[in-house]
Scaffold this motif. Structure first.
Motif, mmCIF file in Angstrom:
data_model
loop_
_atom_site.group_PDB
_atom_site.id
_atom_site.type_symbol
_atom_site.label_atom_id
_atom_site.label_comp_id
_atom_site.label_asym_id
_atom_site.label_seq_id
_atom_site.Cartn_x
_atom_site.Cartn_y
_atom_site.Cartn_z
ATOM 1 N N PHE A 1 0.792 -1.165 0.040
ATOM 2 C CA PHE A 1 -0.002 -0.081 0.071
ATOM 3 C C PHE A 1 0.812 1.340 0.064
ATOM 4 C CE2 PHE A 1 -2.792 -3.436 1.796
ATOM 5 C CZ PHE A 1 -3.867 -3.077 0.883
ATOM 6 N N SER A 2 2.209 1.196 0.222
ATOM 7 C CA SER A 2 2.944 2.272 0.173
ATOM 8 C C SER A 2 4.567 2.050 -0.160
ATOM 9 C CB SER A 2 3.223 3.093 1.558
ATOM 10 O OG SER A 2 3.953 2.247 2.498
ATOM 11 N N VAL A 3 5.111 2.802 -0.658
ATOM 12 C CA VAL A 3 6.499 2.783 -0.917
ATOM 13 C C VAL A 3 7.311 2.022 0.177
ATOM 14 C CG1 VAL A 3 8.687 3.850 -1.887
ATOM 15 C CG2 VAL A 3 6.484 4.668 -2.572
ATOM 16 N N SER A 4 7.088 2.346 1.281
ATOM 17 C CA SER A 4 7.699 1.577 2.182
ATOM 18 C C SER A 4 7.632 0.188 2.461
ATOM 19 C CB SER A 4 7.423 2.305 3.740
ATOM 20 O OG SER A 4 6.074 1.963 3.878
ATOM 21 N N ASP A 5 6.519 -0.414 1.642
ATOM 22 C CA ASP A 5 6.264 -1.780 1.789
ATOM 23 C C ASP A 5 7.029 -2.549 0.586
ATOM 24 O OD1 ASP A 5 4.230 -1.607 3.587
ATOM 25 O OD2 ASP A 5 2.626 -1.404 2.271
ATOM 26 N N HIS A 6 7.747 -1.667 -0.273
ATOM 27 C CA HIS A 6 8.656 -2.447 -1.234
ATOM 28 C C HIS A 6 9.514 -3.580 -0.995
ATOM 29 C CE1 HIS A 6 7.860 0.645 -4.818
ATOM 30 N NE2 HIS A 6 6.656 0.294 -3.889
ATOM 31 N N GLU A 7 10.315 -3.266 0.022
ATOM 32 C CA GLU A 7 11.428 -4.261 0.507
ATOM 33 C C GLU A 7 10.593 -5.407 1.012
ATOM 34 O OE1 GLU A 7 14.648 -4.558 3.829
ATOM 35 O OE2 GLU A 7 14.424 -2.587 2.881
ATOM 36 N N GLU A 8 9.635 -5.634 1.555
ATOM 37 C CA GLU A 8 9.034 -6.787 2.142
ATOM 38 C C GLU A 8 8.320 -7.169 1.074
ATOM 39 O OE1 GLU A 8 7.111 -9.505 4.914
ATOM 40 O OE2 GLU A 8 8.891 -8.023 5.070
ATOM 41 N N SER A 9 7.627 -6.783 0.103
ATOM 42 C CA SER A 9 6.956 -7.254 -0.964
ATOM 43 C C SER A 9 7.905 -7.862 -1.952
ATOM 44 C CB SER A 9 6.225 -6.465 -1.900
ATOM 45 O OG SER A 9 5.167 -5.538 -1.287
ATOM 46 N N GLU A 10 9.239 -7.286 -2.175
ATOM 47 C CA GLU A 10 10.184 -7.772 -2.921
ATOM 48 C C GLU A 10 10.813 -9.201 -2.382
ATOM 49 O OE1 GLU A 10 12.900 -4.692 -4.031
ATOM 50 O OE2 GLU A 10 11.145 -4.054 -5.244
ATOM 51 N N ARG A 11 10.996 -9.063 -1.019
ATOM 52 C CA ARG A 11 11.541 -10.480 -0.149
ATOM 53 C C ARG A 11 10.539 -11.318 -0.543
ATOM 54 N NH1 ARG A 11 10.280 -12.414 4.268
ATOM 55 N NH2 ARG A 11 9.298 -10.618 5.293
ATOM 56 N N LYS A 12 9.238 -11.380 -0.371
ATOM 57 C CA LYS A 12 8.026 -12.154 -0.564
ATOM 58 C C LYS A 12 7.878 -12.847 -2.018
ATOM 59 C CE LYS A 12 5.082 -10.930 3.080
ATOM 60 N NZ LYS A 12 3.788 -10.263 3.535
ATOM 61 N N ILE A 13 8.293 -11.805 -3.033
ATOM 62 C CA ILE A 13 8.018 -12.195 -4.153
ATOM 63 C C ILE A 13 9.082 -13.042 -4.734
ATOM 64 C CG2 ILE A 13 8.363 -11.498 -6.669
ATOM 65 C CD1 ILE A 13 7.007 -8.795 -5.617
ATOM 66 N N LYS A 14 10.529 -12.828 -4.368
ATOM 67 C CA LYS A 14 11.655 -13.511 -4.594
ATOM 68 C C LYS A 14 11.444 -15.090 -4.033
ATOM 69 C CE LYS A 14 14.947 -10.006 -4.660
ATOM 70 N NZ LYS A 14 16.163 -9.105 -3.825
ATOM 71 N N ARG A 15 10.885 -15.176 -2.623
ATOM 72 C CA ARG A 15 10.967 -16.466 -2.227
ATOM 73 C C ARG A 15 9.791 -17.216 -2.962
ATOM 74 N NH1 ARG A 15 8.013 -15.155 2.367
ATOM 75 N NH2 ARG A 15 5.997 -16.160 1.736
ATOM 76 N N ARG A 16 8.396 -16.562 -3.404
ATOM 77 C CA ARG A 16 7.576 -17.244 -3.977
ATOM 78 C C ARG A 16 7.853 -17.771 -5.286
ATOM 79 N NH1 ARG A 16 2.269 -16.410 -1.717
ATOM 80 N NH2 ARG A 16 1.299 -17.090 -3.663
ATOM 81 N N LEU A 17 8.826 -16.947 -6.227
ATOM 82 C CA LEU A 17 9.376 -17.413 -7.494
ATOM 83 C C LEU A 17 10.485 -18.651 -7.323
ATOM 84 C CD1 LEU A 17 9.877 -13.818 -8.931
ATOM 85 C CD2 LEU A 17 8.076 -15.523 -9.586
ATOM 86 N N ARG A 18 11.007 -18.518 -6.167
ATOM 87 C CA ARG A 18 12.061 -19.620 -5.937
ATOM 88 C C ARG A 18 11.401 -21.051 -5.638
ATOM 89 N NH1 ARG A 18 14.844 -16.848 -2.464
ATOM 90 N NH2 ARG A 18 13.724 -17.734 -0.710
ATOM 91 N N GLU A 19 10.483 -20.810 -4.765
ATOM 92 C CA GLU A 19 9.593 -21.979 -4.313
ATOM 93 C C GLU A 19 8.817 -22.657 -5.559
ATOM 94 O OE1 GLU A 19 7.204 -20.741 -1.154
ATOM 95 O OE2 GLU A 19 8.739 -20.729 0.356
ATOM 96 N N LYS A 20 8.414 -21.861 -6.237
ATOM 97 C CA LYS A 20 7.463 -22.639 -7.431
ATOM 98 C C LYS A 20 8.559 -22.609 -8.690
ATOM 99 C CE LYS A 20 3.516 -21.072 -5.242
ATOM 100 N NZ LYS A 20 2.070 -20.505 -5.108
#
Length: 122
Positions: A22-41
């Protein structure tokens, strides 16, 4: 534009990771989750340029739905409570497909119902 639920795509997984951003401050957390999801799948490497294109789409959807009755895609209330039918889904879908040609039509079609739920109904 539905596809099988058991075959996630790169874009689908990225959008799941970005949905609650919901904000720019969330980018780091989102990117960490995305990296994990892409790697796991096993959907491929993290590609920042591709993520930025998908993020731009997600932000545009969030902004449009956030306009509520000021949006040209708001069809009006269909009852006492917020409802999916309050939105002209087909027009919104076509608009987003045209505005974001670098995001697959399937990913856009899959994300919009969830986005309406998340950004409007909740």
């Amino acid at each position: 534009m539905k596809k099988k639920k058991d075959t996630p795509t790169y874009e689908d997984e990225v959008l799941v990771g970005l949905a609650y951003e919901f904000s720019v401050s969330d980018h780091e957390e989102s990117e960490r989750k995305i990296k994990r999801r892409l790697r796991e799948k096993k959907l491929g490497p993290y590609d920042q340029e591709k993520i930025d294109v998908i993020r731009k789409f997600k932000n545009n959807v969030q902004k449009e739905l956030g306009k509520f009755n000021k949006s040209k895609f708001y069809a009006g209330a269909h009852g006492k409570y917020a409802d999916m039918q309050d939105w002209d889904f087909d027009a919104l879908l076509q608009y987003m497909i045209k505005k974001h040609p670098d995001v697959s039509k399937v990913a856009i079609g899959n994300f919009l119902p969830f986005a309406i739920y998340l950004y409007y109904l909740r």
